[in-house]
Design a protein around this motif. Sequence first.
Motif, PDB file in Angstrom:
ATOM      1  N   LEU A  56     -33.537  69.161  61.600  1.00 11.65           N
ATOM      2  CA  LEU A  56     -33.335  69.780  62.912  1.00 11.65           C
ATOM      3  C   LEU A  56     -32.884  71.235  62.782  1.00 11.65           C
ATOM      4  CD1 LEU A  56     -31.540  66.822  64.750  1.00 11.65           C
ATOM      5  CD2 LEU A  56     -33.945  67.526  64.962  1.00 11.65           C
ATOM      6  N   ILE A  57     -32.018  71.493  61.781  1.00 14.27           N
ATOM      7  CA  ILE A  57     -31.538  72.861  61.567  1.00 14.27           C
ATOM      8  C   ILE A  57     -32.673  73.764  61.109  1.00 14.27           C
ATOM      9  CG2 ILE A  57     -30.010  74.302  60.162  1.00 14.27           C
ATOM     10  CD1 ILE A  57     -28.016  71.996  60.155  1.00 14.27           C
ATOM     11  N   THR A  58     -33.515  73.268  60.188  1.00 17.66           N
ATOM     12  CA  THR A  58     -34.640  74.074  59.702  1.00 17.66           C
ATOM     13  C   THR A  58     -35.629  74.392  60.818  1.00 17.66           C
ATOM     14  OG1 THR A  58     -35.774  72.042  59.000  1.00 17.66           O
ATOM     15  CG2 THR A  58     -34.494  73.226  57.346  1.00 17.66           C
ATOM     16  N   GLN A  59     -35.815  73.448  61.735  1.00 17.75           N
ATOM     17  CA  GLN A  59     -36.700  73.712  62.871  1.00 17.75           C
ATOM     18  C   GLN A  59     -36.104  74.768  63.801  1.00 17.75           C
ATOM     19  OE1 GLN A  59     -37.392  69.911  64.707  1.00 17.75           O
ATOM     20  NE2 GLN A  59     -38.930  69.287  63.202  1.00 17.75           N
ATOM     21  N   GLU A  64     -39.604  77.745  57.155  1.00 20.33           N
ATOM     22  CA  GLU A  64     -40.859  77.023  56.968  1.00 20.33           C
ATOM     23  C   GLU A  64     -40.899  76.224  55.668  1.00 20.33           C
ATOM     24  OE1 GLU A  64     -44.088  79.696  57.332  1.00 20.33           O
ATOM     25  OE2 GLU A  64     -43.630  80.243  59.423  1.00 20.33           O
ATOM     26  N   THR A  65     -40.486  76.827  54.569  1.00 21.26           N
ATOM     27  CA  THR A  65     -40.568  76.124  53.275  1.00 21.26           C
ATOM     28  C   THR A  65     -39.632  74.923  53.240  1.00 21.26           C
ATOM     29  OG1 THR A  65     -41.072  78.225  52.172  1.00 21.26           O
ATOM     30  CG2 THR A  65     -40.383  76.369  50.778  1.00 21.26           C
ATOM     31  N   GLN A  71     -39.851  67.637  56.026  1.00 22.13           N
ATOM     32  CA  GLN A  71     -40.865  66.837  56.714  1.00 22.13           C
ATOM     33  C   GLN A  71     -41.521  65.842  55.772  1.00 22.13           C
ATOM     34  OE1 GLN A  71     -41.426  66.994  60.069  1.00 22.13           O
ATOM     35  NE2 GLN A  71     -42.605  65.137  59.666  1.00 22.13           N
ATOM     36  N   GLN A  72     -41.773  66.253  54.517  1.00 21.41           N
ATOM     37  CA  GLN A  72     -42.361  65.331  53.539  1.00 21.41           C
ATOM     38  C   GLN A  72     -41.388  64.186  53.221  1.00 21.41           C
ATOM     39  OE1 GLN A  72     -45.589  65.607  52.649  1.00 21.41           O
ATOM     40  NE2 GLN A  72     -45.493  67.298  54.116  1.00 21.41           N
TER      41      GLN A  72
END
Length: 278
Positions: A56-59, A64-65, A71-72
């Motif tokens: 959630l934080i990365t979104q 992106e990386t 996500q994987q």
Amino acid sequence: MPFLESMTELTPWELLMNVVDILLVWFVLYKVITIIKGTKAVQLLKGIIFIVIAQLITQALQLETLGWIMQQVLNWGFLAIIIIFQPELRRALEQLGRGKLFSSSTLNEESERNRLIEALTKSVSYMAKRRIGALMSIERETGMSEYIETGIPMNSDITSELIINMFIPNTPLHDGAVIIQKNKIAAAACYLPLSESPFISKELGTRHRAALGISEVTDAITIVVSEETGAISLTANGDLHRNLSLEEFEAKLRRIWFGEQPTENTSSWWNLRGKKNG
């Protein structure tokens, strides 16, 4: 508010079904947590929650990386959960097959409670008189599977004869703690964490420190019989009750374990024994 407006549009039957649906979901979640409580799966569950929060934080920050990696991990998470939680899932399915998944785990039968108290009191009396060191921990709400795994599995009925035999010096099971789970001896020769409190008396040995240590991290009741003096002690909720008489020991065990208050009509094992000898 849209939520309140949608709720007012529901019929009484639909509203009742929604409430039942929510309650059932919470009940199932509660049972799942009960199954994995006290196991290593709890730590893994915390790791999964951390990964979800990181995603959630990365979104939100548009990383992106890192977002692709998270996500994987989530995409393959379902398969990983099946592999990681295999023992817990198997135990849940076994309980479901036996009809025990939604049954109560409390010991409600008065006769069964009396049998357990009698077995423990009788064994403690025998060992205290002969100065046989003993350490027994009784699981309550907080799971002790982590500590059970350090010992030798038993899954045996609780009897005074078995308890006494396990603590006889120079036998394979005498060193370590016996852990009681519900109405069974789950394991013997278990390792318990030692208390690091600086306020513990220096005259207390390893057994007492282990009894206090486990009472500081769980709600377990732990019984100690001193090898040096034969004194009976009991720990619960971080408190140490030392030098108990047999009557005091049984009364405290009944009160803390089952919430019973001592009465004049209590037919204790030591009381009945005294009447028979008299």
